[in-house]
Motif scaffolding. Structure first.
Motif, PDB file in Angstrom:
ATOM      1  N   LEU A   1      10.706  99.831 -52.876  1.00  0.00           N
ATOM      2  CA  LEU A   1      11.376  99.585 -51.595  1.00  0.00           C
ATOM      3  C   LEU A   1      10.427  98.974 -50.566  1.00  0.00           C
ATOM      4  CD1 LEU A   1      13.557 102.824 -51.317  1.00  0.00           C
ATOM      5  CD2 LEU A   1      14.415 100.494 -51.625  1.00  0.00           C
ATOM      6  N   ILE A   2       9.186  99.450 -50.562  1.00  0.00           N
ATOM      7  CA  ILE A   2       8.240  98.905 -49.569  1.00  0.00           C
ATOM      8  C   ILE A   2       7.954  97.435 -49.889  1.00  0.00           C
ATOM      9  CG2 ILE A   2       5.916  99.435 -50.555  1.00  0.00           C
ATOM     10  CD1 ILE A   2       6.535 100.564 -47.105  1.00  0.00           C
ATOM     11  N   GLY A   3       7.945  97.128 -51.187  1.00  0.00           N
ATOM     12  CA  GLY A   3       7.713  95.749 -51.610  1.00  0.00           C
ATOM     13  C   GLY A   3       8.849  94.826 -51.208  1.00  0.00           C
ATOM     14  N   GLU A   4      10.027  95.386 -51.069  1.00  0.00           N
ATOM     15  CA  GLU A   4      11.205  94.575 -50.731  1.00  0.00           C
ATOM     16  C   GLU A   4      11.456  94.474 -49.225  1.00  0.00           C
ATOM     17  OE1 GLU A   4      13.754  95.744 -54.752  1.00  0.00           O
ATOM     18  OE2 GLU A   4      14.314  96.595 -52.811  1.00  0.00           O
ATOM     19  N   MET A   5      10.727  95.281 -48.445  1.00  0.00           N
ATOM     20  CA  MET A   5      11.012  95.291 -47.002  1.00  0.00           C
ATOM     21  C   MET A   5      10.610  93.978 -46.336  1.00  0.00           C
ATOM     22  SD  MET A   5      10.422  99.091 -45.545  1.00  0.00           S
ATOM     23  CE  MET A   5      11.532 100.385 -46.079  1.00  0.00           C
ATOM     24  N   ASP A   6      11.449  93.501 -45.418  1.00  0.00           N
ATOM     25  CA  ASP A   6      11.122  92.242 -44.757  1.00  0.00           C
ATOM     26  C   ASP A   6      10.075  92.481 -43.659  1.00  0.00           C
ATOM     27  OD1 ASP A   6      14.569  92.173 -43.649  1.00  0.00           O
ATOM     28  OD2 ASP A   6      12.981  93.587 -43.195  1.00  0.00           O
ATOM     29  N   GLU A   7       9.363  91.418 -43.302  1.00  0.00           N
ATOM     30  CA  GLU A   7       8.238  91.577 -42.377  1.00  0.00           C
ATOM     31  C   GLU A   7       8.701  92.085 -41.012  1.00  0.00           C
ATOM     32  OE1 GLU A   7       7.901  86.834 -42.026  1.00  0.00           O
ATOM     33  OE2 GLU A   7       6.448  87.918 -40.832  1.00  0.00           O
ATOM     34  N   GLY A   8       9.968  91.844 -40.662  1.00  0.00           N
ATOM     35  CA  GLY A   8      10.497  92.327 -39.391  1.00  0.00           C
ATOM     36  C   GLY A   8      10.335  93.838 -39.243  1.00  0.00           C
ATOM     37  N   VAL A   9      10.462  94.568 -40.333  1.00  0.00           N
ATOM     38  CA  VAL A   9      10.335  96.037 -40.282  1.00  0.00           C
ATOM     39  C   VAL A   9       8.949  96.426 -39.772  1.00  0.00           C
ATOM     40  CG1 VAL A   9      10.208  98.136 -41.680  1.00  0.00           C
ATOM     41  CG2 VAL A   9      12.030  96.477 -42.103  1.00  0.00           C
ATOM     42  N   PHE A  10       7.911  95.812 -40.358  1.00  0.00           N
ATOM     43  CA  PHE A  10       6.534  96.185 -40.002  1.00  0.00           C
ATOM     44  C   PHE A  10       6.237  95.826 -38.539  1.00  0.00           C
ATOM     45  CE2 PHE A  10       6.630  95.038 -44.558  1.00  0.00           C
ATOM     46  CZ  PHE A  10       6.499  96.329 -45.055  1.00  0.00           C
ATOM     47  N   ASN A  11       6.747  94.686 -38.119  1.00  0.00           N
ATOM     48  CA  ASN A  11       6.536  94.251 -36.741  1.00  0.00           C
ATOM     49  C   ASN A  11       7.283  95.175 -35.775  1.00  0.00           C
ATOM     50  OD1 ASN A  11       5.646  92.595 -34.662  1.00  0.00           O
ATOM     51  ND2 ASN A  11       7.534  91.389 -34.718  1.00  0.00           N
ATOM     52  N   GLN A  12       8.528  95.465 -36.114  1.00  0.00           N
ATOM     53  CA  GLN A  12       9.344  96.246 -35.188  1.00  0.00           C
ATOM     54  C   GLN A  12       8.905  97.708 -35.119  1.00  0.00           C
ATOM     55  OE1 GLN A  12      13.339  95.207 -36.563  1.00  0.00           O
ATOM     56  NE2 GLN A  12      13.511  93.681 -34.951  1.00  0.00           N
ATOM     57  N   VAL A  13       8.565  98.298 -36.246  1.00  0.00           N
ATOM     58  CA  VAL A  13       8.189  99.723 -36.205  1.00  0.00           C
ATOM     59  C   VAL A  13       6.868  99.896 -35.437  1.00  0.00           C
ATOM     60  CG1 VAL A  13       6.935  99.917 -38.421  1.00  0.00           C
ATOM     61  CG2 VAL A  13       8.256 101.868 -37.555  1.00  0.00           C
ATOM     62  N   THR A  14       6.001  98.896 -35.501  1.00  0.00           N
ATOM     63  CA  THR A  14       4.752  98.992 -34.734  1.00  0.00           C
ATOM     64  C   THR A  14       4.971  98.666 -33.250  1.00  0.00           C
ATOM     65  OG1 THR A  14       4.177  96.783 -35.587  1.00  0.00           O
ATOM     66  CG2 THR A  14       3.143  98.664 -36.663  1.00  0.00           C
TER      67      THR A  14
END
Lengths: 143, 485
Positions: free
Chosen positions: B37-50
């Motif tokens: 699942l982490i491999g499939e997550m789009d980059e928006g997730v990492f940007n937004q959660v931070t």
């Protein structure tokens, strides 16, 4: 029409980029992009009702935000599918003012090929900026 | 794919992005996911959660659940708890569709009884529960009555004969966010919503007839406690929210917060969609009271839809709803902020927990649970795609670190336009019917957008929540009929 949907942004929602030679054109294109999410073939909407819209804001991009929100509001509150008939945007020392005449008809599922409801215009990545050809707007609509 | 290089794996299903990843982060970000699942997550997730990790008053971590994906402001699946004295409230941490949520009801019917009447049932549900753009409900409320209902939530339905007393007990917050104040909502919001009570909406909103096959009962004792007692028992699950009313409440306050956020409170955010105000400010409190009205509108909406479902089943089977045993299992909220007490680093704190596209999942014994579920923990309803299936789970004590929160759905992996290019609605309907799922939709395009392949694998998502100790699987439910907006 001078807009395209962006596939790579906000997976569950709809992002678009609209362009125009001047502010009136880019606002009109953004309105069409928003309408086309809710109804296929917006050119088939008959222009039998008219609605006047007047808005003011100190920022260009927020004026566009207010304008798109007004379209979403009129869709729910008056069940109207509306297109821009004419529009004038004036910029002065106090800010900007928009006067538009919208035309269209009441939403009818039997007549209009409906798409997805637009819940709201989000401010995520929302922008209105100068481009080579005039102006470019980017918005993410909540679906 | 762009998972940050500094992201560390903390355990099998917990990944951490340290504070140093982005200037302004007050806490690290934690994502619950399997490696797949982490491999499939789009980059928006990492940007937004931070980005969320930078919000004033955030406590411990900014979280994202295993079904997380790129949203607006918060990622979908985003969770943030703020210190109520020093923290902010953010409409972008709740979403426009305030209290979009899931409701699950069981019946005393079995697949054998329902299969011959399935088309009749689905067609009747499709006609009796309005859906799609601009749809209006059968209730004709005037604006004054609508305002009253906003403050009462499901209790209004009980007064008007649209609810059984048990329905109220089995709804999160007992069907009413206390402290809702209709004087804090605009006339525009009322305009958009007062005639929409009892409508599904569109997008990923649906109402589904499902079956609990014996081989899909994972925990028999828990399933029994949640009302699943028969082989091939029929259940009804639906997903919808506060409609145009809630969307306008969020829009109004987003604009009002933007005006005061920096000049009055000195708050800077990395995405305007994260516009915030101190929770203990006039603006923050006004929004909180208006948000509660929208949450109550969603409870009203789901309660009136349940009433309609009971009517439809009763008409088709010519038996009273009581006789058909159409009983609530539970109703969970997705997009809310709530004041809750949690223990943080050994200290009990009062926190404002934002959950956006995430489900509260209280463990056994937690205050706020209905008496019936004190021993089992809270039922958690996770809806999968219309092709694959959904899960009923239960909250666990090990969910403490995530403020007792779990996933809310499968999570999309494919954009709506991409799905529409890949699938044709009419063909999909035919193929699903051949597989035993009868589906009706207002639009072919809308159906294509919701194709199963546009979503993550539900088994992977719920498996991740179980491995992470957030929620425990009880029953897997298979769709046989579905209506979509």
């Amino acid at each position: 029409m001078p807009y395209r949907y962006l596939d790579e942004i906000a997976t569950a929602d709809v992002a678009f980029e609209a362009t125009g030679g001047n502010l009136e054109e880019v606002f009109t294109a953004a309105a069409e992009a928003t309408l086309n999410v809710m109804v296929d073939e917006p050119e088939r909407i008959e222009r039998v009702m008219r609605v006047a819209v007047k808005l003011e804001n100190t920022d260009r991009d927020m004026l566009l935000y207010d304008f798109l929100n007004e379209l979403v509001y009129l869709k729910d509150a008056r069940k109207l599918l509306l297109r821009v008939e004419n529009m004038e945007i004036k910029e002065g020392a106090e800010g900007l003012s928009l006067v538009a005449e919208l035309s269209g008809e009441e939403l009818d599922p039997a007549k209009h090929p409906l798409g997805a409801d637009v819940k709201a215009v989000t401010l995520h990545m929302f922008s209105l900026e100068r481009a080579d050809s005039g102006w470019k707007a980017t918005a993410v609509l909540d679906i | 794919m762009a998972a940050p290089l500094s992201m560390k794996r903390i355990s099998e299903t917990v990944w951490e992005i340290p504070r140093g990843y982005k200037p302004g982060m007050l806490v690290p970000a934690r994502i619950y996911a399997t490696e797949k699942l982490i491999g499939e997550m789009d980059e928006g997730v990492f940007n937004q959660v931070t980005n969320v990790a930078c919000l004033p008053g955030i406590v411990k971590y900014a979280f994202c659940m295993p079904d997380g994906h790129w949203g607006y402001g918060f990622p979908i699946g985003g969770v943030a708890a703020m210190d109520i004295n020093e923290g902010v409230i953010s409409p972008g941490g709740i979403g426009f569709d305030i209290n979009c949520g899931m409701r699950l009801a069981v019946t005393d019917l079995t697949l054998e009884e329902v299969r011959p009447r399935l088309k009749e049932l689905v067609d009747a549900l499709f006609y009796r529960i309005p859906s799609g753009v601009g749809s209006t409900g059968f209730l004709r409320l005037d604006r004054k009555e609508f305002r009253e209902a906003l403050e009462e939530g499901s209790r209004w339905c009980l007064r008007k004969g649209y609810a059984w007393p048990e329905d109220i007990e089995l709804t999160e917050e007992r069907g009413c966010f206390e402290g809702a104040d209709a004087s804090k909502v605009s006339e525009k919001a009322i305009d958009r919503g007062f005639d929409q009570v009892g409508t599904l909406g569109s997008g990923n909103h649906y109402c589904e007839i499902q079956v609990a096959k014996p081989e899909n009962v994972i925990d028999e004792e828990m399933a029994r406690a949640f009302g699943f007692t028969l082989p091939d028992q029929i259940a009804i699950m639906f997903h919808c929210g506060s409609r145009g009313f809630g969307h306008q409440v969020a829009t109004d306050y987003l604009q009002s917060f933007l005006r005061v956020m920096e000049p009055k409170y000195g708050i800077k955010v990395l995405d305007r969609e994260l516009a915030s105000a101190p929770f203990n400010s006039r603006e923050g409190q006004d929004y909180f009271k208006a948000m509660k009205c929208a949450a109550n509108m969603a409870f009203l909406n789901r309660q009136v839809i349940l009433h309609r479902i009971r009517e439809v089943f009763s008409t088709v089977f010519r038996r009273a709803p009581e006789d058909l045993g159409i009983r609530m299992v539970y109703d969970v909220t997705h997009n809310t902020a709530k004041v809750e007490r949690h223990v943080v680093d050994g200290r009990e704190m009062e926190l404002l927990v934002h959950r956006k596209g995430a489900t509260r999942a209280f463990p056994p014994g937690m205050k706020g649970l209905p008496e019936r579920y004190m021993q089992t923990g809270q039922p958690v309803i996770i809806g999968g795609s219309m092709e694959t299936g959904s899960y009923l789970l239960a909250g666990l004590a090990t969910g403490k670190d995530a403020f007792y929160t779990t996933a809310h759905g499968s999570g999309r992996t494919m954009s709506r336009h991409h799905a529409k290019r890949m699938y044709r609605g009419s063909k999909l309907q035919h193929e699903m019917e051949e597989r035993g799922i009868y589906v009706r939709s207002v639009t072919w395009g809308g159906l294509a957008e919701e194709a199963g392949a546009a979503y993550k694998k539900i088994d992977e998502v719920v498996g991740a929540t179980e491995s992470a100790g957030l929620s425990k699987r009880v029953v897997r439910l298979i769709p046989i009929g579905n209506i979509k907006g």
